[in-house]
Scaffold this active site. Structure first.
Site, mmCIF file in Angstrom:
data_model
loop_
_atom_site.group_PDB
_atom_site.id
_atom_site.type_symbol
_atom_site.label_atom_id
_atom_site.label_comp_id
_atom_site.label_asym_id
_atom_site.label_seq_id
_atom_site.Cartn_x
_atom_site.Cartn_y
_atom_site.Cartn_z
ATOM 1 N NE ARG A 268 -13.773 -33.686 -39.552
ATOM 2 C CZ ARG A 268 -12.480 -33.729 -39.875
ATOM 3 N NH1 ARG A 268 -12.123 -33.864 -41.149
ATOM 4 N NH2 ARG A 268 -11.541 -33.610 -38.960
ATOM 5 C CD GLU A 284 -10.144 -30.087 -34.155
ATOM 6 O OE1 GLU A 284 -9.346 -29.245 -33.720
ATOM 7 O OE2 GLU A 284 -9.804 -31.061 -34.846
ATOM 8 C CG ASN A 286 -11.442 -29.610 -38.369
ATOM 9 O OD1 ASN A 286 -10.283 -29.609 -38.001
ATOM 10 N ND2 ASN A 286 -12.345 -30.432 -37.872
ATOM 11 C CB SER A 291 -9.280 -34.375 -44.766
ATOM 12 O OG SER A 291 -9.210 -34.765 -43.403
ATOM 13 C CE LYS A 448 -6.936 -27.617 -31.700
ATOM 14 N NZ LYS A 448 -6.780 -27.404 -33.154
ATOM 15 C CE LYS A 505 -8.498 -30.131 -28.091
ATOM 16 N NZ LYS A 505 -9.704 -30.030 -28.932
ATOM 17 C CD GLU A 509 -6.957 -26.695 -36.653
ATOM 18 O OE1 GLU A 509 -7.467 -27.831 -36.607
ATOM 19 O OE2 GLU A 509 -7.344 -25.756 -35.938
ATOM 20 N N GLY A 510 -4.264 -30.687 -37.671
ATOM 21 C CA GLY A 510 -3.630 -31.794 -38.372
ATOM 22 C C GLY A 510 -3.356 -33.026 -37.541
ATOM 23 N NE ARG A 594 -11.946 -37.627 -37.416
ATOM 24 C CZ ARG A 594 -11.345 -36.539 -36.971
ATOM 25 N NH1 ARG A 594 -10.081 -36.312 -37.253
ATOM 26 N NH2 ARG A 594 -11.998 -35.669 -36.224
#
Length: 618
Positions: A268, A284, A286, A291, A448, A505, A509-510, A594
């Site tokens: 993603r 970014e 993923n 998800s 990253k 950064k 992740e998350g 989102r």
């Protein structure tokens, strides 16, 4: 000509607007290179009355000084300034325009207005949404009445949305109920969501969609360049123990000569439409545990259902909702990987957290995989893998069950490895012949630090020799800087003096890990204090901060709605499967929007910052 000037200080003094009420959703920004960037926004019809001439809104951004908004009215019709309150002026960041004011001056004001009106932004109420496309709000009292009508309408729609979400599995675990993250069916609540889709320019959406297959190829090529991965992450490895352990596994695979012939990527790539530059910029990509392919598909269906029923009242049409088949696309990719592996008795292993509030997004994917193909999915934590897994001639078994595909929905954060047992489980899975999604090389390719290295001059082109493709991909790159090596001292000083323009950064992740605002300065100063601390700079990268357009959205959490100023991040899913030199699958695979309140820095839904949304193309 009507001149609107908003006075305020701070950097960057960003201003956004959206047209609500009878005027419909907003158009598209176009940028023009100049010392003060200028953005022009056009609407062909500003109201349903006599104002039929085109209007141009020109936003002049003067860094560190002020922002001016000029409204130009074309010939043949006046600008109905009595409807000025139905134009929304919003901050681009939390510090820009505090205490500012909008000064409105015009020689051609309607009789209802005087020559000068001064309004403070904090006194402008929430804007009225239209009930019918032909509605025209005439005065403040009528607008107040319309707000009450809209509240009543939304109060009626919310239960319809909640019922649909509950009946169709658009749910997550309710954190307030013990065991909701471990026991299926216990303590379910609707997923955090936006009641209606959020406007997004169609050209920017299509740009992101068209990049999906290019980024799939880029990740695959980077993953195969073992020297590049090792060298690019070498300095990070010294100061970040998590990255170091991942690199250790990667190195061990190389030493043992174990190759992953079948590579599966469920990616993603996340973007924001940056108002300051007028560009779609990548946040970014993923490569592990991407998800919401499941729930993201459902929020698109919910919005289609609500617009079919109530769209006329809000000026929304189902034709503006793009199709979203992310769930089925992910299921297709897993099924093809299972087929390429060639063992019909084997199953898909989903590696999960012990406690997972987002388990239903995962169960949806497992259900579709069974319904469409059918193939069985089993779920295990890394600790359970450590206790139950074994290899027979590199073939992976959980107990006596053969496994063909390992699909990670955990394993991306240090907290997922609380003991050495979890690390040994990850190593065992990597040593197996099962298809890993992702393999250790794909996992590292999404770091990253790799994203920052690819942004350096000539590095991307090393992996994308086609100049046009490389140009298209590079166009989506935000500013990215290393905190070590040549030129790093200058960019660090700039970030310390102007922290609002940057995001710091770490290699995590998350959600909930990035550093913003004044904390950027504080963190960088701490890391510069002594030579030992300076080495820790390699654990971070600096990224240009993006300032997306602010919208008004009805956000729904725990059955309660609120009208908020929001910003959105667009995610484009991609699926990729390669067996040796044969590319079996390379597709754009759906999308996810989102949306979060505009004063929130972080944006993860599972992390509790954002809600699920879908784009309404304009």
């Amino acid at each position: 000509m009507t001149h609107l000037k908003l006075m305020g200080h701070g950097y960057p003094p960003l201003l956004s607007h959206q047209i609500h009420g009878v005027w419909g959703s907003h158009g598209v920004w176009s940028s023009h290179p100049s010392p003060c960037p200028s953005f022009t926004f056009l609407r062909n019809r500003i109201c349903g009355g006599n104002c039929s001439s085109p209007l141009a809104f020109q936003l002049l951004l003067h860094p560190w000084h002020h922002a001016s908004l000029h409204v130009h009215s074309g010939g043949g019709g006046g600008f109905c300034l009595q409807k000025l309150h139905s134009l929304r002026f919003s901050r681009g960041c939390g510090r820009c325009l505090g205490g500012g004011r909008i000064v409105c001056k015009s020689a051609q004001l309607p009789s209802a207005s005087s020559a000068t009106a001064v309004m403070r932004e904090d006194r402008i109420d929430k804007l009225v949404d239209r009930v019918e496309t032909t509605s025209v709000v005439q005065d403040w009292e009528e607008e107040k009445e319309m707000r009450m009508v809209m509240k009543e309408l939304v109060d009626h729609i919310v239960p319809e949305a909640l019922a649909w979400a509950s009946l169709n599995g658009l749910v997550v675990g309710d954190k307030s109920i013990k065991g909701s993250g471990t026991n299926v069916g216990l303590g379910m609540v609707h997923a955090p969501l936006s009641l209606f889709p959020t406007s997004f320019p169609q050209n920017a959406f299509m740009q992101a969609v068209q990049l999906a297959t290019d980024f799939n190829i880029l990740i695959d090529r980077v993953s195969q360049d073992t020297q590049f991965l090792q060298e690019a992450l070498a300095s990070t490895q010294k100061v970040d123990s998590f990255t170091a352990r991942l690199l250790d596994i990667h190195s061990q695979m190389l030493e043992e000569g174990l190759k992953q012939e079948i590579q599966l990527g469920l990616h993603r790539s996340d973007y924001m439409l940056d108002m300051a530059t007028g560009s779609l910029l990548q946040v970014e990509i993923n490569t592990i545990s991407s998800s919401f392919a499941g729930l993201g598909s459902l929020i698109s269906k919910l919005h289609r259902y609500l617009i079919e029923r109530y769209g006329d009242a809000f000026g929304l049409k189902v034709e503006n909702l793009p199709e979203n088949n992310a769930m089925d696309a992910f299921a297709e990719a897993l099924a093809l990987a299972w087929k390429e592996f060639g063992d019909t008795s084997a199953v898909v292993l989903m590696v999960v957290h012990k406690e997972e509030g987002n388990m239903y997004d995962q169960y949806w994917l497992a259900l579709r995989l069974w319904e469409l193909y059918p193939q069985k999915v089993i779920r295990r934590t890394l600790a359970e893998v450590a206790a139950e897994a074994k290899l027979r001639d590199r073939q992976l078994f959980i107990g006596e069950q053969a496994v063909s595909v390992v699909y990670y929905r955990s394993g991306y954060a240090p907290a997922d490895y609380p003991s050495e047992a979890e690390w040994m489980a990850r190593l065992l899975l990597e040593r197996s012949s099962a298809v890993k999604c992702p393999s250790i090389s794909y996992h590292l390719a999404g770091a990253k630090k790799i994203q920052q290295e690819l942004a350096k001059p000539g590095v991307l082109e090393r992996f994308m020799p086609d100049r046009e493709v490389a140009r298209k991909v590079r166009k989506s790159f935000a500013g990215l800087w290393s905190l070590e090596g040549e030129g790093s001292a200058q960019v660090i000083e700039e970030a310390i003096s102007n922290p609002q323009a940057f995001v710091l950064k770490p290699q995590r992740e998350g959600g909930g890990n990035n550093i913003y605002g004044a904390d950027v300065s504080t963190t960088l100063r701490e890391l510069q204090k002594d030579e030992e601390q300076q080495g820790l700079l390699a654990a971070y990268i600096l990224m240009q901060r993006m300032f997306p357009t602010i919208s008004s959205s009805y956000l729904l959490r725990n059955g309660i709605w609120s009208l908020e100023d929001t910003v959105s991040e667009l995610g484009i899913f991609g699926t990729y499967l390669r067996n040796g030199h044969n590319v079996v699958l390379n597709k754009e695979a759906g999308h996810l929007l989102r949306t979060k309140v505009s004063n929130s820095d972080e944006g993860g839904v599972a992390a509790g910052f954002a809600v699920l949304d879908s784009p309404y193309l304009t």
